[in-house]
Design an enzyme around this catalytic site. Structure first.
Site, PDB file in Angstrom:
ATOM      1  CG  ASP A 408      -1.879   1.096   1.320  1.00 11.11           C
ATOM      2  OD1 ASP A 408      -1.641   2.129   0.671  1.00 11.11           O
ATOM      3  OD2 ASP A 408      -2.887   0.950   2.040  1.00 11.11           O
ATOM      4  CG  HIS A 409       3.291   4.028  -3.124  1.00  9.76           C
ATOM      5  ND1 HIS A 409       4.271   4.371  -2.218  1.00  9.76           N
ATOM      6  CD2 HIS A 409       3.818   4.304  -4.343  1.00  9.76           C
ATOM      7  CE1 HIS A 409       5.335   4.837  -2.858  1.00  9.76           C
ATOM      8  NE2 HIS A 409       5.081   4.807  -4.154  1.00  9.76           N
ATOM      9  NE  ARG A 410      -4.051   3.963   1.374  1.00 16.12           N
ATOM     10  CZ  ARG A 410      -5.210   3.502   1.845  1.00 16.12           C
ATOM     11  NH1 ARG A 410      -6.243   4.317   1.956  1.00 16.12           N
ATOM     12  NH2 ARG A 410      -5.331   2.246   2.212  1.00 16.12           N
TER      13      ARG A 410
END
Ligand code: CAO
Length: 436
Positions: A408-410
């Protein structure tokens, strides 16, 4: 007066699970206020309070299975309500949680005069009426109870914009409030899903040749919903790597030959994940519902995807960091067997921190697994193959394992993901480090 609150007519269903209890002993309730939420594989229904009063005691808990007529609570009716309806109570009827159906009253059943408590029962709409349409109109009906729908209507929130944080993706009142809070502060709510996507055109496939239509299994429908939500909400990136597992594979084969436990590669993959999660704690975290905090978990529970005839399930092995590879081999194979028999309990599929999807027993090379949110990363493992690897002087045959880490690049930066997967590969290359 004390009233026995019983499960009303729930149609053809014998036993239905309680998935939420909204009240506790001592709670004041209004007439028709939801006390419990029941869920069959087709519908969710609230059991409303038959009268205003105070909950004297609860006879059930989340996870219990109930049938029509089962006692769920004792209710002390408030004096005002008792005076308004001295002997008889408005009947409790199950309320479909996924419909807008108004609550209706119907014939009541008087308790025998000598009974100190009033038996409350009902003859009610059959469950068939309450089924949740899988895909009515442009998209699936949002999964929420009538009280949550009411709240959403009052606040002007379109439930289709939300993804529920409740069990099985159910939208809770907290999700609605969070959504409004985020909208007021100008932030994009974490739970917002992509609405307004063009709908799939309806195609009459039979026009082009013979067809056969089969219903999807319940597991497939549930996992489809979760996969779709995760695909849309989580900004995915997949980092690839290849690990040299020549020594690890030789080790697990020689250990298997000693008899006793059969070692596949999976328990080693799990152990290596536990070690890597300790080293990179953000991989063992989840965003909270506000999307503004990261919850770091101090436990290491790892799920692994298991293929079953009914569809994909993800049993979870708890405290992998504290278990030996032998323990993990035994536990994973027992859970996989249970999964294939369809006997996993909900508890055995909950609480995961990180998932492994191992397709290595089948074949194929790298792939892009979907993060099992609220986890923030998942490791896809494909089939190891002998490859020529340059050792500085000559090519050597080495057993190379394709790894695919989706994250999850967040929460996770690309650099962290590259470090994680490189460390992971090193752990597999030198299995002694796993056993330390
Ligand atoms: N490379 C080479 N061989 C591998 C391997 C890999 N990456 N992974 C497993 N193998 C080998 C095993 O060691 C075993 O060989 P031996 O009999 O010689 O020891 C053989 O392949 C069969 O293994 P397995 O798949 O039955 O056992 P496992 O412990 O590796 O996996 C489980 C268990 C539950 C993960 C597996 O049965 C399964 O269901 N896999 C599918 C998971 C899936 O569907 N994922 C997709 C999710 S996204 O849609």
């Amino acid at each position: 007066m004390t009233i026995e609150v019983r499960v009303p007519d729930i149609g053809d269903f014998d036993t239905v699970e309680i998935i939420e209890v909204f009240v506790q002993a001592g709670s004041s309730v209004q007439e028709n206020e939801a006390l419990l939420l029941l869920e069959s594989d087709k519908a969710t229904m609230e059991v409303p309070s038959p009268a205003a009063g105070t909950i004297e005691s609860l006879q059930v808990a989340v996870g219990d299975k109930v049938s029509q007529g089962d006692l769920v609570a004792l209710l002390t009716e408030s004096v005002a309500a008792a005076e308004a309806a001295p002997a008889v109570h408005a009947e409790a009827a199950p309320i479909p949680a996924a419909e807008h159906a108004p609550r209706s009253e119907s014939a009541t059943e008087k308790p025998p005069a000598s009974t100190p408590v009033a038996a409350v029962s009902t003859a009610r709409p059959a469950l068939a009426q309450l089924e949740v349409p899988a895909a009515a109109g442009p998209g699936p009906l949002p999964y929420a109870s009538p009280s949550v729908r009411r709240l959403a209507r009052e606040l002007g929130v379109d439930l289709a914009q939300l993804t529920g944080s409740g069990r099985k993706g159910r939208i809770r009142d907290e999700d609605v409030r969070q959504f409004v809070k985020a909208a007021m502060s100008g932030a994009q709510p974490v739970a917002a899903s992509s609405n307004g996507l063009p709908t799939m055109p309806e195609v009459d496939f039979a026009k082009f040749g013979p067809t056969e239509t089969r219903p999807l299994s319940r597991i497939r429908k549930l996992s489809a919903r979760n996969l779709h939500r995760n695909w849309v909400i989580v900004p995915h990136v997949t980092q690839f790597e290849t690990a040299d597992i020549t020594e690890l594979d030789a080790f697990r084969r020689s250990e298997s030959q000693r008899g006793g436990v059969k070692f596949t590669l999976l328990p080693f993959f799990m152990k290596a994940a536990a070690v890597a999660l300790k080293k990179f704690p953000e991989f063992n975290s989840s965003l909270d519902a506000s999307g503004e905090n990261l919850v770091y978990k101090q436990y290491t529970h790892i799920g692994f995807a298991a293929e079953t005839e009914q569809g994909l399930v993800v049993p979870v092995v708890r405290d992998v960091d504290r278990k030996t590879v032998t323990d993990l081999a035994e536990e994973a194979s027992a859970l996989a067997a249970k999964a294939r028999e369809g006997k996993l309990s909900p508890a055995e599929m909950q609480g995961g921190c990180f998932s492994i999807s191992s397709l290595g027993g089948i074949g194929g090379s790298h792939f892009t697994p979907i993060v099992n949110a609220p986890e923030v990363a998942i490791l896809g493992v494909s089939r190891a193959a002998q490859q020529p690897v340059w050792d500085g002087q000559s090519f050597q045959p080495r057993l190379m394992l394709p790894l695919s880490l989706s994250y999850d690049h967040r929460v996770i930066d690309g650099a962290a993901a590259a470090r994680f997967v490189v460390t992971y590969a090193e752990l597999l290359t030198d299995p002694r480090r796993l056993l330390l």
